[in-house]
Scaffold this motif. Structure first.
Motif, PDB file in Angstrom:
ATOM      1  N   UNK B 170      -8.898   4.724   3.858  1.00 31.16           N
ATOM      2  CA  UNK B 170      -8.063   3.902   4.367  1.00 31.16           C
ATOM      3  C   UNK B 170      -7.067   3.244   4.178  1.00 31.16           C
ATOM      4  N   UNK B 171      -7.364   1.737   2.650  1.00 32.76           N
ATOM      5  CA  UNK B 171      -6.329   1.344   1.714  1.00 32.76           C
ATOM      6  C   UNK B 171      -6.033   2.533   1.205  1.00 32.76           C
ATOM      7  N   UNK B 172      -5.889   3.663   0.406  1.00 29.25           N
ATOM      8  CA  UNK B 172      -5.787   4.380  -0.319  1.00 29.25           C
ATOM      9  C   UNK B 172      -4.083   4.948   1.007  1.00 29.25           C
ATOM     10  N   UNK B 173      -4.100   5.368   1.229  1.00 29.70           N
ATOM     11  CA  UNK B 173      -3.547   5.606   2.401  1.00 29.70           C
ATOM     12  C   UNK B 173      -2.273   4.841   2.909  1.00 29.70           C
ATOM     13  N   UNK B 174      -2.616   3.490   3.044  1.00 27.52           N
ATOM     14  CA  UNK B 174      -1.856   2.562   2.981  1.00 27.52           C
ATOM     15  C   UNK B 174      -1.200   2.347   2.286  1.00 27.52           C
ATOM     16  N   UNK B 175      -1.423   1.858   0.773  1.00 23.03           N
ATOM     17  CA  UNK B 175      -0.888   1.945  -0.307  1.00 23.03           C
ATOM     18  C   UNK B 175      -0.002   2.670  -0.262  1.00 23.03           C
ATOM     19  N   UNK B 176      -0.823   4.172  -0.128  1.00 24.67           N
ATOM     20  CA  UNK B 176       0.128   5.613  -0.760  1.00 24.67           C
ATOM     21  C   UNK B 176       1.527   5.780   0.177  1.00 24.67           C
ATOM     22  N   UNK B 177       1.849   5.257   1.672  1.00 24.62           N
ATOM     23  CA  UNK B 177       2.836   5.136   2.367  1.00 24.62           C
ATOM     24  C   UNK B 177       3.244   4.451   2.422  1.00 24.62           C
ATOM     25  N   UNK B 178       2.959   3.180   1.572  1.00 21.34           N
ATOM     26  CA  UNK B 178       3.645   1.605   1.281  1.00 21.34           C
ATOM     27  C   UNK B 178       3.326   1.055   2.514  1.00 21.34           C
ATOM     28  N   UNK B 179       2.755   1.281   3.924  1.00 21.44           N
ATOM     29  CA  UNK B 179       2.586   0.347   4.782  1.00 21.44           C
ATOM     30  C   UNK B 179       1.689  -0.827   4.900  1.00 21.44           C
ATOM     31  N   UNK B 180       1.950  -1.390   5.805  1.00 20.11           N
ATOM     32  CA  UNK B 180       2.120  -3.066   5.985  1.00 20.11           C
ATOM     33  C   UNK B 180       0.276  -3.109   6.002  1.00 20.11           C
ATOM     34  N   UNK B 181      -0.806  -4.000   5.521  1.00 20.29           N
ATOM     35  CA  UNK B 181      -2.094  -3.984   5.848  1.00 20.29           C
ATOM     36  C   UNK B 181      -2.299  -5.499   5.862  1.00 20.29           C
ATOM     37  N   UNK B 182      -2.571  -6.148   7.507  1.00 20.06           N
ATOM     38  CA  UNK B 182      -2.955  -7.502   7.956  1.00 20.06           C
ATOM     39  C   UNK B 182      -3.993  -7.396   8.674  1.00 20.06           C
ATOM     40  N   UNK B 183      -4.513  -8.744   8.774  1.00 20.52           N
ATOM     41  CA  UNK B 183      -5.634  -9.205   9.959  1.00 20.52           C
ATOM     42  C   UNK B 183      -5.300  -7.465  10.448  1.00 20.52           C
ATOM     43  N   UNK B 184      -4.562  -7.584  11.317  1.00 16.47           N
ATOM     44  CA  UNK B 184      -5.647  -6.677  12.483  1.00 16.47           C
ATOM     45  C   UNK B 184      -6.022  -5.260  12.229  1.00 16.47           C
ATOM     46  N   UNK B 185      -5.236  -5.077  11.173  1.00 18.53           N
ATOM     47  CA  UNK B 185      -5.442  -3.770  10.648  1.00 18.53           C
ATOM     48  C   UNK B 185      -6.925  -3.466   9.971  1.00 18.53           C
ATOM     49  N   UNK B 186      -6.636  -5.079   9.049  1.00 17.85           N
ATOM     50  CA  UNK B 186      -8.758  -5.255   8.550  1.00 17.85           C
ATOM     51  C   UNK B 186      -9.423  -4.394  10.045  1.00 17.85           C
ATOM     52  N   UNK B 187      -9.135  -5.884  10.973  1.00 19.33           N
ATOM     53  CA  UNK B 187     -10.388  -5.828  11.968  1.00 19.33           C
ATOM     54  C   UNK B 187     -10.779  -4.383  12.050  1.00 19.33           C
ATOM     55  N   UNK B 188      -9.952  -3.106  12.272  1.00 18.19           N
ATOM     56  CA  UNK B 188     -10.654  -1.704  12.776  1.00 18.19           C
ATOM     57  C   UNK B 188     -10.434  -1.297  11.379  1.00 18.19           C
ATOM     58  N   UNK B 189     -10.515  -2.255  10.362  1.00 21.13           N
ATOM     59  CA  UNK B 189     -11.039  -1.355   9.005  1.00 21.13           C
ATOM     60  C   UNK B 189     -12.755  -1.555   9.327  1.00 21.13           C
ATOM     61  N   UNK B 190     -12.957  -2.520   9.962  1.00 20.29           N
ATOM     62  CA  UNK B 190     -14.401  -3.094   9.343  1.00 20.29           C
ATOM     63  C   UNK B 190     -14.921  -2.060  11.601  1.00 20.29           C
ATOM     64  N   UNK B 191     -14.045  -2.058  11.802  1.00 18.16           N
ATOM     65  CA  UNK B 191     -14.980  -1.203  13.230  1.00 18.16           C
ATOM     66  C   UNK B 191     -14.926  -0.212  12.596  1.00 18.16           C
ATOM     67  N   UNK B 192     -14.245   0.791  12.594  1.00 17.15           N
ATOM     68  CA  UNK B 192     -14.544   2.369  11.812  1.00 17.15           C
ATOM     69  C   UNK B 192     -15.940   1.791  10.871  1.00 17.15           C
TER      70      UNK B 192
END
Lengths: 610, 304
Positions: B170-192
C-alpha cells in the motif's frame, strides 16, 4: 424445524428497538434561536408575546415554538431567518433576554422522552470549530517546585544547615541542592516533607515531587482548565460544545455549528487577566531603560513613557469574583467585584493612599520560534498598562477600571475575568474550522456512497443467491438500522470516516452470508436434502464467521484505543457494525430461512441460485 | 447463478515458489518507490496549514499560485481538489492564526468561500506518527497471537509474513503515484491488516478440517485442496467488499479517497497473499498432520 417463540420474540424485540431508536434521525434538524431570561427562571408570558409580535411584523415568524428547561426554542426553516430573528430579538429585548443560536432536532417529543435522540454529528458533517489545546502542566509543577524551594530553605535555615546552592531544573522541576553534608540535608528534608522523593548523588541532593503528588497536581490542573473552558464556552452561547481531556495533557474542544469563528477562537484561546501593581517611585525609570530595572521592579511603558512598577502585584485576577462591562460618559469600562483577597487588597490600598496604582492587562500569546531548524510553538506574556490611577482611599470590594480601548475589549475582558483564569498556560496546537456547506456536502457524499455501495451488494446477492440472497439483504438493512440506533443510544458522534465504517461493514457483514450460502450449496451438490443442507451450512460456517470477524475486531479495538476524533468514530462504527452483523447475518437470517422452509420437509429444492 | 459450478482444481502449491518470487519483486518495488519518491505525508503528520477554497467560477491553479505569490505567500502548494472550482492550499509554515489567515485570504480572493481550514502544530504531527506506528506494531502482535492460539505457531508466522505484504505494498503504491498518505489512510491500512487475515483464517480452517477428513492425503495436496475449496468464497467476499469500497472511492468525496484507495489496494493484495503466502509458507515451515492435530493420548483400555 419449528422455532420456539423465544427466538421470534428476541428477534422481534431487537428489530423494534433498533427501528425506534434510529427513528429520530429521519426528522432532520432546524436552525433555532434559544431564548432564556436574564433574570429569573422562565421567560414571562408577556415578553414572549411581544417577541412573537415583533417577529411576525418582520416576516420572521418561527416554524415551531418549543419549551425546554425554562428556555424557549424558536425553530426556523432556514438559517437566514434564524440569524435575522436573533438580531431582532437581541436588539429589542437585550436587557430581558439572552439569545443563543443553536441547531435543534425536529424529532417529536415522545421520542425524546424514551431517550431516543438523533445521532450527534461530528464537525466534519456539521461544520464548526475544533481546537486542540496543550496544557502546560510543567509550568505548574515548576511553580510548585519554586514554592517548595522557599519552604525547604526555611526548614534548613531553622536547623542551621548550610547549603552551597539550591536550584530548580526547569526540564523536570527537580530541585537540586549542593551541600557538604548531603546525607543530613536529605534526611532533614524527607523527615519534614513526606510527599517528596529525595535522592543523593555525590554531593548533590535531588528533591522531586512524588509521583502521586505529580499526578494529583496534573489532574487538578486539567480539571480546573476544563471547568474554566466550560464556563467560557457557555458565555459564548455555544450549545452542544464538547470539551474533553485527551491523553495526558491535552484538551479537545469541539464547537459545532458556531457561526462566529473569530470570536470563539479568541475567547477560548485567550488567556488574559488583570493584575494591579503599585508604582515604584524610588528609582528612576529613564535610568532603568539603559541599565535595566532594579531588583523588585519591572519596566513598563505607558503612553510612550517608561515607568517602573513593583514586580509583586497587590491584586491578581484570582481575586476577582465577578466582572461586567458597561459604558459611562461614552467610554467603556469594566466593573469589578472582588471575592477572596478583597480584605488583603483593602489593607494594601489603605496603606498606600496617595500612591499611583497601575491596572495591567496580561495576555498570553503564542508565536513560532525556529529552534534548530524546526518550528516550535512557544508562548509569552504580553502585558499592557491599561490605566494608572492614584489611590484616593482604601479600595473595597467594588471598583471600576477605565482606560479601555473599545466596548468589545471591555466585554471580552469582563468575560475572561468572569470565567476565571486558566489554571495553567495553554497553547493551541491544532485547530480546524469547517464551514457548514462543506459539512452538508460531506453528509451527502457519505450517504450517497452508502446507498450505492449497499445497492450494488443487494442487487448482486439477489441475482446470485435468489431467495437466500433476499434474506441476506434484509439482514444488511437491519444491520444498518441497528448501527444507527446504537450510535444514537450511546451518544457517539457520527463522522465522515464513521459513515465509511458503516459502508465497510456492509461489505464485510455480507461475507458471513456468502459463507453460509456457499456451504449450503456444497451440501446440496453432494446430494444432501434441503433442510439438512441448511442445518449443515449454518453450523459449519458459524465458527469460521466468528473467527474471521475477530481479527478485524482486534484491529478496530486497537484503533479505538490509540485514535481520537474521527478515527475513533470510524473504529466505533466498525466495532458496532461487526458485532451487530453477527446477530443479523446468522441469527436473524436463520430464523427467516427456517420459517420459510420448515413446511417442506425433505424438500431438495432451495431457492439458492443453483 | 453460479460462477464456480464445480470445485476448481488449480494446483496452487506447485506455483508457490514462483509466487514467492513475485512477492519479493513486489516488495522490492514498493520499498524502492518509498525510498526513491518518499512518502507524501498529509497534514496530520507534517503539521502546517491546509485550506479548502471554493470559487464561484472555474479556476486555474497557476493563477491562484500567482496571486498568492504576488501577495507574499510564496511557500504554498496549490492543487485542484474534487471539482474544477475547488482548490486546496497547503502552507508549511504557521505564522498566523486562523482569523488572520482568513482575513488575508479574503483580501486576495474576495469572492471565495473558505470551506475548511486546518492548522496543525508541528509537535502534534510527530505524536500522531508515533501513535500510528505503535498501532501497526500492536495490531501485528495481537493478530499473530490470536492465530497462534487458534491454530498453531507455524500458521501464526506465515500469517504474519503475509500480513507484511499489505502495508508495504500500500505504501509503495502511494509513494509511486505520489499520493498523499494521511491519518485516515493509516486507519484504512490498519483495517486491512485485520481484514486480510479473514481469508487466511478461512483457508487455515479448511486445512485443519481436511486433515481430519482425509487422513491419507499428503500435506501438499491437503493445502491445495483447501485453497481450491475456499476459492469461490474468497473471491466472492473480496469482490463484494471491493464493490463497496469502490463506491466509497468514486462517490465518497475527496476526503475519503485516500482511505478508499488504501482499502482497494489492501483487498487485492490481501486476497493474493492469503492464498499464496499464508499457505505456501506454512508448508515450507514444515506443516504436517501431526503438528496440527495433537495425537490422542493412549487410553487405558487400549493398552490392555
Amino acid at each position: 424445524m419449528k422455532k420456539s417463540w423465544s427466538a421470534y420474540l428476541l428477534v422481534g424485540i431487537v428489530t423494534l428497538v433498533s427501528c425506534l431508536y434510529s427513528l429520530p434521525n429521519i426528522y432532520g434538524e432546524a436552525p433555532a434561536v434559544e431564548i432564556s431570561p436574564t433574570v429569573g427562571e422562565q421567560v414571562p408570558e408577556n415578553i414572549l408575546n411581544k417577541v412573537k409580535v415583533s417577529l411576525k411584523n418582520q416576516n420572521t415568524f418561527p416554524e415551531t415554538i418549543k419549551q425546554q428547561n425554562g428556555k424557549i426554542i424558536l425553530m426556523f426553516d432556514s438559517p437566514s431567518k434564524q440569524i435575522k430573528a436573533k438580531s431582532i430579538i437581541s436588539q429589542n429585548f437585550n436587557s430581558r433576554l439572552n439569545t443563543n443560536l443553536n441547531i435543534v432536532s425536529r424529532s417529536p417529543a415522545w421520542l425524546s422522552s424514551i431517550g431516543a435522540d438523533p445521532m450527534k454529528l461530528g464537525l466534519d458533517l456539521r461544520g464548526g470549530i475544533h481546537l486542540l489545546l496543550s496544557v502546560d502542566i510543567n509550568s505548574m509543577l515548576l511553580t510548585q517546585a519554586q514554592n517548595n524551594v522557599k519552604e525547604i530553605q526555611a526548614v534548613l535555615n531553622l536547623k542551621g544547615i548550610k547549603t552551597k546552592g539550591i536550584e530548580v531544573n526547569p526540564g523536570n522541576s527537580a530541585i537540586k541542592i549542593q551541600s557538604q553534608n548531603p546525607k543530613l540535608v536529605a534526611k532533614t528534608i524527607s523527615d519534614k516533607f513526606q510527599n517528596m522523593e529525595v535522592t543523593v548523588n555525590n554531593s548533590e541532593v535531588e528533591v522531586e515531587l512524588g509521583t502521586t503528588e505529580k499526578k494529583n497536581i496534573s489532574d487538578y490542573v486539567m480539571e480546573k482548565t476544563i471547568a474554566t473552558l466550560n464556563k467560557r464556552v457557555n458565555e459564548l452561547g455555544v450549545a452542544e460544545a464538547v470539551i474533553q481531556r485527551q491523553g495526558f495533557d491535552q484538551v479537545a474542544v469541539d464547537l459545532p455549528g458556531i457561526q462566529d469563528a473569530a470570536r470563539a477562537h479568541s475567547i477560548i484561546g485567550k488567556t488574559a487577566t488583570l493584575r494591579f501593581y503599585l508604582q515604584d517611585q524610588q528609582h528612576d525609570p529613564i535610568k532603568a531603560q539603559k541599565d535595566g530595572a532594579p531588583s523588585g521592579t519591572r519596566l513598563y511603558y505607558f503612553k510612550g513613557q517608561p515607568i517602573l512598577l513593583e514586580d509583586k502585584p497587590i491584586l491578581t485576577g484570582d481575586s476577582i469574583a465577578y466582572a461586567t462591562s458597561t459604558m459611562a460618559e461614552g467610554s467603556p469600562l469594566v466593573v469589578i467585584r472582588l471575592g477572596q483577597g478583597g480584605n488583603a487588597f483593602n489593607s494594601a490600598t489603605s496603606k498606600n493612599i496617595g500612591r499611583p496604582m497601575a491596572s495591567v492587562y496580561v495576555e498570553r500569546k503564542q508565536h513560532i520560534n525556529m529552534v534548530r531548524g524546526q518550528p516550535i510553538l512557544s508562548s509569552y506574556n504580553y502585558e499592557r498598562i491599561i490605566n494608572i490611577a492614584t489611590i484616593q482611599s482604601a479600595l473595597g470590594n467594588n471598583f471600576q477600571i477605565t482606560g479601555i480601548r473599545s466596548p468589545e475589549e471591555a466585554s471580552d475582558l469582563a468575560l475572561l475575568l468572569r470565567s476565571g483564569a486558566l489554571a495553567a498556560p495553554i497553547n493551541i496546537v491544532q485547530e480546524t474550522s469547517i464551514g457548514p456547506s462543506l459539512g452538508q456536502d460531506n453528509i451527502n457524499q457519505g450517504i450517497l456512497s452508502l446507498q450505492i455501495g449497499s445497492g450494488l451488494v443487494i442487487i448482486f446477492m439477489l441475482l446470485y443467491y435468489r431467495l437466500f440472497g433476499l434474506v441476506a439483504n434484509l439482514a444488511i438493512s437491519l444491520n444498518i438500522v441497528m448501527i444507527v440506533a446504537a450510535l444514537s443510544l450511546i451518544g457517539m458522534t457520527l463522522t465522515l470516516p464513521g459513515i465509511a465504517g458503516i459502508v465497510l461493514t456492509v461489505g464485510m457483514a455480507v461475507d458471513a452470508n456468502v459463507l453460509i450460502n456457499e456451504r449450503i450449496r456444497e451440501e446440496l451438490r453432494k446430494g444432501v436434502s434441503g433442510l439438512a443442507s441448511i442445518k449443515a451450512g449454518y453450523e459449519q460456517a458459524f465458527a469460521t464467521i466468528v473467527d474471521s470477524n475477530v481479527t478485524t475486531l482486534i484491529v478496530a479495538i486497537i484503533l479505538f484505543a490509540l485514535g481520537s476524533g474521527s478515527i475513533r468514530g470510524f473504529a466505533v462504527t466498525l466495532i458496532i457494525g461487526l458485532l451487530s452483523s453477527l446477530f443479523t447475518s446468522v441469527t436473524f437470517t436463520r430464523l427467516i430461512v427456517d420459517t420459510i422452509y420448515h413446511k417442506d420437509k425433505g424438500s431438495n429444492k432451495l431457492s439458492i441460485g443453483i | 447463478m453460479e460462477f464456480f459450478r464445480k470445485t476448481t482444481c488449480i494446483d496452487f502449491m506447485r506455483l508457490r515458489k514462483h509466487s514467492l518470487v513475485i512477492s519479493l519483486l513486489l516488495l522490492v518495488f514498493s520499498v524502492g518507490s518509498i525510498m526513491h519518491n518518499g512518502l507524501r505525508l498529509g497534514l496530520d503528520f507534517t503539521g502546517g496549514i491546509q485550506v479548502e477554497l471554493h470559487f464561484p467560477n472555474i479556476v486555474e491553479t497557476a493563477n491562484i499560485r500567482q496571486s498568492l505569490e504576488a501577495n507574499n505567500e510564496p511557500e504554498v502548494q496549490v492543487q485542484s481538489y474534487g471539482t474544477a472550482r475547488d482548490i486546496l492550499l497547503k502552507f508549511q509554515k504557521i505564522n498566523k492564526n486562523q482569523d488572520e489567515f482568513k482575513q488575508s485570504l479574503l483580501k486576495i480572493f474576495p469572492n471565495v468561500e473558505i470551506r475548511r481550514i486546518d492548522i496543525v502544530g508541528p509537535q502534534i504531527g510527530e505524536e500522531l506518527l508515533n501513535d500510528g506506528m505503535l498501532a501497526v506494531f500492536l495490531s501485528v502482535i495481537a493478530t499473530m497471537a490470536y492465530i497462534a492460539i487458534r491454530f498453531e505457531y507455524r500458521f501464526a508466522i506465515s500469517a504474519a509474513l503475509s500480513l507484511i505484504h499489505d502495508p508495504v505494498l500500500i505504501l509503495g503504491i502511494f509513494a509511486f503515484f505520489k499520493l498523499e498518505f494521511n491519518l485516515i489512510s493509516l486507519a484504512a491500512l490498519l483495517t486491512i491488516l485485520g481484514y486480510s487475515l479473514n481469508d487466511t483464517i478461512v483457508v487455515y480452517d479448511r486445512i485443519r478440517e481436511a486433515f481430519k477428513i482425509y487422513p491419507e492425503k499428503k500435506t501438499f495436496d491437503i493445502v491445495n485442496l483447501s485453497i481450491n475449496q475456499t476459492l469461490s468464497r474468497t473471491i466472492m467476499t473480496s469482490g463484494l467488499t471491493l464493490m463497496v469500497v469502490l463506491a466509497l472511492y468514486i462517490w465518497g468525496g475527496p476526503t475519503l479517497s485516500g482511505f478508499a484507495l488504501a482499502l482497494i489496494i489492501g483487498i487485492l493484495v490481501g486476497t493474493y497473499s492469503s492464498i499464496y503466502i499464508a499457505g505456501g509458507f506454512a508448508v515450507a515451515l514444515g506443516l504436517s498432520r501431526e503438528t496440527l492435530i495433537k495425537p490422542k493420548k493412549q487410553s487405558l483400555a487400549g493398552t490392555v
